[in-house]
Design an enzyme around this catalytic site. Structure first.
Site, PDB file in Angstrom:
ATOM      1  N   GLY A   1      52.606  32.200  42.068  1.00  0.00           N
ATOM      2  CA  GLY A   1      53.244  33.384  41.517  1.00  0.00           C
ATOM      3  C   GLY A   1      54.438  32.989  40.669  1.00  0.00           C
ATOM      4  CB  CYS A   2      56.375  34.864  38.140  1.00  0.00           C
ATOM      5  SG  CYS A   2      56.460  36.462  38.957  1.00  0.00           S
ATOM      6  CE1 TYR A   3      61.588  37.274  41.303  1.00  0.00           C
ATOM      7  CE2 TYR A   3      59.681  38.496  42.098  1.00  0.00           C
ATOM      8  CZ  TYR A   3      60.929  38.484  41.506  1.00  0.00           C
ATOM      9  OH  TYR A   3      61.516  39.658  41.116  1.00  0.00           O
TER      10      TYR A   3
END
Lengths: 345, 345, 345, 345
Positions: free
Chosen positions: D148-150
């Protein structure tokens, strides 16, 4: 590879040119200059270019001439005046993004820019860098005067109606909106985030220096004098410019007629898209790209053609168009270095 | 205290009305309604109103009539049609912010809104809620039709030139830019942050429903038919609306003449400021307030008056103006509840 | 009416104070000063205040003392040092929004601000202007040192856990995000629209001058030394500040316990709202108002309390809190002039 | 040319993948799918891709398998579960951008995503698609689970300290801020322009589904259990993600030590830049590019390492990283299609 210098690379226009040139297959950046920041690595100013390996140098014509075949001048108006003659003398192709060689009439330049034009003899040979209007002249040109951002969008929106005679208007209203990057990198009360954010402003009504440039092009397109009423606005976004033009048209001319006219006029153009009837463009569609998207409509009741053109002021309105012109002048494919799709969001 | 109900309090227009009324010295909110959110505390939807103590209820006319003297209708067009007659019958003053009673001609309403008008007999007595134009009629009025946001700014920008005869224009170009809150609280592709942010868009060219409303007012001001070419734009900000109008003026009319004309026309107006020559307004100047700031200029070469009016679309363009109208209708000081200075940044 | 002077009224903090004071029922602005802009009408700088009738004057203490009972100092750090003693001598109540009297220890001030403190003898009597922590001392105070924007939100988020002993943490992590108005009105590379827009930045990690101020308050609340790790971020909005604090808590302490603790701590506070479990605040909820909205959660696995506090940096983080403090010091109702609901959108 | 299909091309992640692939020298998009928009030209949804010539089709595995060698799955979590096995059976390389194959433990997946994992037997062979951590495994992989981006930004910021043993922390605080595009293309109350604009919000504290993914990676890097306290924030920008991590470090460890450690760790990485001491990154530096910029500092007093990582959530946090992984898996140069410089402003 053709060797390219970017004069004035520390400003927004200059650094955008560098960004685009770094991905160009046939042009190679060999020099970047800045008077104020000479000696600094470009990626020190702009970390987004981390690793580009370019260092700003002072703009010395003799040094530039040794390493470059083409020079892009991304400098403020009047700053190109002393640079252009020696660069031409040294045999370089000059693509000037300043206003200094855009107006064919030196007196008009001097009146609007309140300065003396020191090379009026070059104006006749300077080619206006709007390929969709002056492609023929650009081939082999050695001095190209690239349009301002407002003129690029306004002219593209207006000329099909004027060239075709569909509009016999003697006056064209141009109402345009620009993002803040159009004001350049200088930090002042207008460009302060808290001034520009959450605000819409009108400025320089009937006094903006892009007015005579638009009028010159529309007059040329119409084959008769056309006066321009130009109102610029500032809106809270970084990139993007939207120009809407209003022209009287003959009775019975419809929106479908207008779409057909515009689509035909730009049918061979790689960077211009004319939307179907009922669809108007947004600058989001062209952000980061060299494209111009145009939508047209006719108000039958009043016999008015309304055309909107959306561009990215830093690409088609500036650095991208300069590269497009250079490609043509140098005999390269016109779309070279300009085909990467732009971010959708 | 006069008791006030806000019908449609969950939308942006309604909740802004509530916000302004909560600080009003003579009007007290006694009911807030919402069909979709009936039963919810208003500060559950809008935590900014934490502690306001208001709970949304279903919009039942009989219940509203028991607790309110004045009803503000912040509902979509057509939704006011069934509400207005029973509210009037119950003796309430009705301030309608929808489009349903703005156009004096039922056929024009039906053509533009594509629906049947069910109370055409009320149109003659409905007073257009633009105090700077129709203050006399508002005193004691029991049905007020508040203008849309675009018409408010456009009409204020145009009428001095038309009323005075300085412009004999048969056609007025209106080019206007709005923030996103003008599109309301509904979440859709247009109002998605990533669509609206960093983009400028043109939309509904020559087809926006505010067109006949502007034309009606300009025709009234001019005393002759005036046709309107209206182009709305969307820009990335929440609040703010900037309308620029273009009118042909007589030869020899100057910017200073225009400033004088506009300043005189609005000299007694509490909420209208006309800027001196050379200064144009921004929406930041009026954000959060009921003010309208106007700048004017004349392009001598083409004989064109350009006037820009900046408002906050949710205040002077909506809830604030509705309160201003209610104040007049109810015999209260016109500026009651509307004098708090707006945030400067 | 109590007469108030705003020293430094041309900056964002000062003009926001003016805006709030103009709507205050018991405080009247009698003087506004600016060194750089003396002589200019305030609404010339800020057209949003059109008609306010205030003209900036040079900050001459003798003149201020003649027309004011209370002086608000909205000046940069070090600039309050020479002003405070003569204003106190002249009998004024001084509300200082600079950093000059916030730190009780002169040596700490001198270390962080790299300057000599010229009035260390006043530090003992200066009351820290955070009413939720030091209300008792504020009554009748004649020198109030208002907290910075970051400390206001950070301290409000942390003290319930520290005062109660629920957290025995020796170290508190404070991670906070601010809008651009926190950087003030000065135009520079950081505040340029095109730099701040569409960007998130971390800055001054472990070196921001608000760090010792937060540590001083948390140490006081805990009754033991508490060290603070403070990381500020900059985000693209004008107003708003969100501080998130992380504190170790004892085993078994839950989110519901935390909500109960915080709600009890702030139950009597007019401007603090503690959200129920599962709801976290946003700065939109407090934009333009003097409110602080707090949300809390506990990560059971690691025994960590996370508390977020949202404020408007220019109101509760600055001008609004200064007025709240002045109200208390002067014996006025604490909420005077601060109750107008803020715009919801 | 390797033939590539993008499953779920109508969403922000999918269309960004398409944009990047259109400029890729060795990967060619042969199919784009969308359940909801099958049959529509992609440039009808996204006019920025005008002329791309791609039409969305329904996601039928048999048809995809005929025209593609690699499939990118840009679908919501759980939607990849039924697609991955048949795509693998058909011999395609699968690059999954959903969450479905990121967690090695099916029970953890089922607890956090509240659904049954239908292919737990594939988890062991799925390679986590963070090249800077798992490059070796990616070579020749046929199932890649992109982070994911985080997690991408958080893990890059934390692992040098954990792998090296410089931090023995059992708990890592991760405080991160995202632009709105991270919430996807769905229009709702959170993504409405007027909700997101001019606001900072904290959300899903200690409950965000990226938490176990970050913990899994940090545990792997540390070689011991590491618990993660993760707080996401939403800020008003379209693209950009900034993660700040806090780790206890041993006494005497300095900022210069940290810079040296991080610079060494990432010295061979094409897409990671570690800033010198005193310089922290902003997301503007990486907007539109696959780069990750990292800044580090140590708070000596409390023995805390603070590291911030800036990425573009739609490129390094999504589509760009997926292409980087595919390049490695397919034996292409890792930077293929990812080297175009990003816009500086």
């Amino acid at each position: 590879m053709v060797r390219a210098a970017v004069i004035g690379a520390a400003g927004y226009t200059g650094v955008e040119l560098v960004r685009l040139l770094l991905a160009h297959p046939d042009l190679q950046v060999t020099a970047v200059t800045s008077t104020a920041d000479a000696g600094r690595p470009l990626d020190d100013l702009y970390p987004a270019l981390a690793g580009c390996g370019l260092t700003l140098q002072a703009p010395v014509v003799a040094e530039i001439a040794q390493v470059a075949d083409v020079a892009f001048l991304a400098v403020p108006h009047t700053a190109a005046l002393p640079l252009v003659p020696p660069l031409l003398d040294a045999g370089l192709t000059v693509v000037d993004l300043s206003a200094d060689f855009r107006l064919q009439d030196a007196a008009t330049y001097e009146a609007w820019y309140e300065t003396t034009h020191t090379s009026p003899e070059l104006l006749a040979s300077a080619v206006y860098g709007l390929p969709e209007m002056s492609r023929v002249g650009l081939a082999g040109a050695n001095l190209i005067a690239c349009p301002g951002c407002y003129p690029t969008a306004s002219i593209l929106a207006a000329i099909p109606a004027l060239e075709s005679g569909v509009s016999a208007a003697g006056k064209v209203v141009v109402d345009a909106i620009s993002g803040v990057s159009g004001a350049g990198r200088s930090a002042n009360a207008t460009t302060h985030y808290c001034s520009a954010n959450e605000s819409l402003a009108t400025y320089k009504v009937a006094t903006h220096r892009h007015t005579p440039e638009i009028a010159q092009a529309l007059t040329l397109a119409a084959g008769r004098d056309v006066s321009v009423v130009f109102t610029p606005h500032l809106a809270p976004l970084t990139r993007g410019l939207l120009a809407t033009v209003y022209l009287d048209v003959t009775d019975g001319f419809t929106t479908l007629d207008a779409v057909e006219l515009y689509a035909a006029r730009y049918s061979g153009e790689a960077f211009v898209t004319v939307h179907p009837a009922g669809r108007m463009p947004s600058t989001a569609e062209v952000r980061g790209s060299n494209r111009a998207h145009i939508g047209v409509a006719v108000d039958r009741a009043s016999g008015t053609l309304i055309a909107t053109c959306a561009i990215d002021n830093l690409v088609k309105g500036s650095g991208g168009q300069a590269i497009q012109c250079a490609n043509i002048a140098l005999g390269l494919p016109e779309t070279d270095g300009l085909t990467a799709p732009a971010p959708v969001v």
